[in-house]
Design a protein around this motif. Structure first.
Motif, PDB file in Angstrom:
ATOM      1  N   THR A   6       0.852  -1.182   0.000  1.00 17.97           N
ATOM      2  CA  THR A   6       0.000   0.000   0.000  1.00 17.97           C
ATOM      3  C   THR A   6       0.889   1.233   0.000  1.00 17.97           C
ATOM      4  N   LYS A 188      -6.259   6.833   6.015  1.00 22.39           N
ATOM      5  CA  LYS A 188      -7.665   6.788   6.397  1.00 22.39           C
ATOM      6  C   LYS A 188      -8.488   7.766   5.547  1.00 22.39           C
ATOM      7  N   PRO A 193      -5.676   0.472   3.089  1.00 19.12           N
ATOM      8  CA  PRO A 193      -5.142  -0.140   4.315  1.00 19.12           C
ATOM      9  C   PRO A 193      -3.843   0.512   4.768  1.00 19.12           C
TER      10      PRO A 193
END
Length: 193
Positions: A6, A188, A193
């Motif tokens: 990520t 977020k 993730p």
């Protein structure tokens, strides 16, 4: 516990592609922890170091972030050595409550009020990330900032559930204390993730 590719969402390396290796097990007990399922190591599968490195090699990014739980519950010398031998930069995110192990390119130290850090962490920290949940956390952050090296990056980060209340206070605090920088949980906002 899990591994995934990520973007690093917070701290000094925010925005960089990273392979996260989340180790199960934590006894620090932060009530606002957003990965409480990591606390019990016994419920997660075990993987060999070769398997972990092979998983990381499936992606083009060469930044490996070891997180938890509390990763320093384990001796990380062999894992980090294998990752570096495979061409990865190694970063850790830790509360620093256990003796320091591993071969690191970057150490993010995020102390918690719930358990006292081990003295090893202060001389090894590249980044001090203090989570601001209430007003008393500014004093807590300063206590730890006084113990890290002068070249350690100092970051204040609002706890996600208190962001609306704490963010304006952090902004004012940094304006008055410019040795600190802001860290936000950008992952977020991006819903990744």
């Amino acid at each position: 516990m899990e591994a995934f590719y990520t973007l690093q969402g917070e701290g000094q390396h925010s925005g960089r592609a990273a392979y996260f290796i989340r180790l199960g097990g934590c006894d620090v007990g932060c009530h606002w922890c957003d990965v409480k399922e990591s606390w019990d190591a016994s419920i997660h599968p075990k993987f060999g170091i070769d398997s972990i490195v092979d998983g990381a090699l499936q992606f083009p990014g060469r930044l490996a972030v070891i997180t938890g739980g509390e990763p320093l519950m384990y001796n990380l010398d062999e894992l980090t050595g294998a990752l570096q031998a495979a061409g990865f930069k190694t970063n850790i995110e830790t509360s620093g409550v256990y003796p320091f192990t591993g071969h690191w390119d970057w150490v993010c130290f995020s102390p918690k009020k719930f358990k006292t850090p081990h003295p090893d962490i202060y001389r090894n920290a590249n980044e001090l990330k203090a989570i601001i949940y209430n007003k008393s956390d500014f004093e807590f952050a300063e206590e730890h900032a006084a113990q890290v090296s002068p070249d350690c990056t100092l970051l204040l980060q609002p706890e996600w559930s208190k962001q609306d209340v704490m963010l304006p206070l952090i902004i004012d605090y940094i304006k008055d204390n410019p040795k600190w920088k802001m860290s936000l949980q950008t992952h977020k906002f991006m819903n990744i993730p």
